[in-house]
Design an enzyme around this catalytic site. Structure first.
Site, PDB file in Angstrom:
ATOM      1  N   THR A 160     -65.711  -8.175  28.270  1.00  0.00           N
ATOM      2  CA  THR A 160     -65.971  -6.976  29.078  1.00  0.00           C
ATOM      3  C   THR A 160     -66.605  -5.921  28.172  1.00  0.00           C
ATOM      4  O   THR A 160     -67.809  -5.911  27.996  1.00  0.00           O
ATOM      5  CB  THR A 160     -64.683  -6.450  29.748  1.00  0.00           C
ATOM      6  N   LYS A 186     -60.746 -12.487  24.342  1.00  0.00           N
ATOM      7  CA  LYS A 186     -61.489 -11.266  24.628  1.00  0.00           C
ATOM      8  C   LYS A 186     -60.516 -10.100  24.565  1.00  0.00           C
ATOM      9  O   LYS A 186     -59.321 -10.231  24.825  1.00  0.00           O
ATOM     10  CB  LYS A 186     -62.190 -11.325  25.992  1.00  0.00           C
ATOM     11  N   THR A 197     -52.398 -11.784  24.240  1.00  0.00           N
ATOM     12  CA  THR A 197     -53.572 -10.942  24.051  1.00  0.00           C
ATOM     13  C   THR A 197     -54.090 -10.542  25.414  1.00  0.00           C
ATOM     14  O   THR A 197     -53.494 -10.868  26.427  1.00  0.00           O
ATOM     15  CB  THR A 197     -54.658 -11.696  23.287  1.00  0.00           C
ATOM     16  N   GLU A 277     -62.448  -0.676  20.574  1.00  0.00           N
ATOM     17  CA  GLU A 277     -63.463   0.258  21.064  1.00  0.00           C
ATOM     18  C   GLU A 277     -63.622   1.443  20.113  1.00  0.00           C
ATOM     19  O   GLU A 277     -62.689   2.201  19.877  1.00  0.00           O
ATOM     20  CB  GLU A 277     -63.084   0.737  22.467  1.00  0.00           C
ATOM     21  N   ASN A 408     -64.134   5.287  26.833  1.00  0.00           N
ATOM     22  CA  ASN A 408     -63.146   5.226  27.906  1.00  0.00           C
ATOM     23  C   ASN A 408     -63.255   6.376  28.897  1.00  0.00           C
ATOM     24  O   ASN A 408     -62.843   6.243  30.056  1.00  0.00           O
ATOM     25  CB  ASN A 408     -61.743   5.153  27.308  1.00  0.00           C
ATOM     26  N   THR A 413     -67.634   5.274  35.262  1.00  0.00           N
ATOM     27  CA  THR A 413     -68.639   6.190  35.824  1.00  0.00           C
ATOM     28  C   THR A 413     -70.036   5.799  35.395  1.00  0.00           C
ATOM     29  O   THR A 413     -70.233   4.944  34.562  1.00  0.00           O
ATOM     30  CB  THR A 413     -68.346   7.633  35.376  1.00  0.00           C
TER      31      THR A 413
END
Length: 413
Positions: A160, A186, A197, A277, A408, A413
């Protein structure tokens, strides 16, 4: 890779399909606006044994319930796993379970399997149902592309927000048998597992009795995927499925096999944290001296989850007070007079007292790790001794940057 230098196991190509008896595929079914691969399939031989661990969150996707039900009904004798990415299919009401049933029923027919032999895992935005027409249309090319070489496409299709694929395969001789272990995973955000995970899959071409395999996977998950944290949030869809197939392995080699499974799982777990991230740095926390291994694990994981520790690492700030504060917040008792702390090889606290240290050298060490310029290690090491026992646990985390906030804040959006 230094990770395997002291092991009898060797890295090989092939990923999840490197072991015999497994095929995989990955296609773009149009589930993602980007048109990237978004539908994956893993198929096993008839005699495979599957063990699964799943999110402990009370808020979980319906596909988790379906997996648990079918693993119980078949005693782990499942044959296929369908994975869709982009839509978590969590918190979608009755439609969630209906869509999971429709998808697995359609796939079972195409593979000539029983419905209960097919599992489904979903990942993506919570509250978004699967675009079923697109998924169902994608099943034909997914089945058509099944192959021994399809592991890499499958590893891409489950992603993702990940920046990189996470796959690995190893092989080694256990007695006179060449055994292979493969894996893919992932995960990048919402990483703070309480069993597994975000999505992880493991294959092995050595057969084991169900009770042995289940217990082995529980131990493997606990010291790998359960020992990582990116942001302290547990997903609704966390799933880890491990398949063993082939002739039953001689029991004298069980321990050696478990070492291999831990190597693969730890590599995948660390890859998730490394790809956190907005992350720039993987760090490792070692805690020693507790009365129980569980206590050391809790302290190590709490330090890895601390936003203050994560931001200090991002800023290359050797603020050991944040490390100690995180350790003390766990409720695990220890004597402050016995606490010693190291950042890398630099001791910053000894027996509960601050130690004079060269701050510039510690900052340089931290910057070298973040920039990838440290020749001896690729992760930042924090060591904490809280008592006199030899009990030790390790956990892994990543720094927390402003980029994490941007990713995030704009996620849906």
């Amino acid at each position: 890779m230094s990770f395997f230098q002291s092991s009898k196991w060797s890295l090989i190509a092939g990923g999840i399909t490197a072991p015999s008896g497994f095929k995989a595929s990955g296609v773009s079914a149009g589930l993602k606006p980007s048109k990237k691969l978004d539908l994956a399939l893993l198929v096993t031989s008839p005699n495979a044994q599957c063990s699964g661990t799943f999110t402990q969150s009370f808020v979980r996707a319906k596909c988790i319930n379906l997996c648990l039900e079918r693993l119980s009904k078949t005693a782990g004798k499942v044959r296929a796993v369908l994975v869709n990415s982009g839509h978590a299919n969590a918190c979608t009401g009755n439609r969630g379970i209906d869509d999971s049933l429709i998808a697995t029923r359609a796939l079972a027919e195409k593979l000539d399997l029983l419905e209960e032999e097919v599992l489904i895992c979903s990942t993506g935005v919570i509250g978004e149902p699967i675009p079923m027409q697109k998924l169902l249309k994608g099943l034909d090319p997914l089945v058509m592309n099944l192959s021994k070489e399809g592991g890499s496409d499958a590893a891409k299709a489950i992603l993702t927000t990940d920046l990189i694929e996470k796959e690995i395969a190893i092989e080694g001789y256990l007695g006179d048998r060449l055994i292979r272990i493969g894996g893919m995973a992932k995960g990048s955000g919402m990483i703070h597992p309480n069993m597994a995970t975000m999505l992880g899959f493991l294959t092995c071409d050595a057969g084991l009795p169900k009770d042995v395999w289940d217990a082995m996977i529980d131990r493997v998950v606990d010291c790998s995927f359960n020992a990582i944290s990116v942001d302290g949030d547990t997903s609704t869809n966390d799933s880890f499925l491990a398949f063993a197939q082939g002739d039953i392995l001689d029991s004298q080699h069980f321990n050696e096999l478990e070492i291999g499974l831990k190597l693969v799982s730890t590599y995948l777990a660390q890859s998730i944290v490394r790809d956190g991230e907005g992350a720039n740095c993987l760090f490792e926390v070692k805690v020693k001296g507790t009365s129980k291994i569980a206590h050391a694990q809790i302290i190590a994981r709490q330090i890895c989850s601390s936003c203050l520790v994560k931001t200090a690492i991002h800023g290359c700030d050797p603020n050991w007070g944040r490390i100690l504060s995180a350790a003390g917040s766990t409720g695990i008792p220890f004597s402050l007079d016995e606490v010693s702390i190291w950042i890398g090889s630099f001791q910053v606290m000894s027996n509960g007292q601050p130690v004079e240290f060269n701050r510039k050298l510690v900052i340089r060490y931290m910057k070298e790790i973040i920039k990838g310029n440290n020749a001896s290690d690729e992760k930042l090491i924090i060591s904490l001794v809280v008592g006199r026992s030899e009990i030790e646990a390790i956990a892994w985390g990543c720094d927390l940057s402003s980029e994490y906030i941007h990713i995030n804040a704009d996620y849906t959006t």
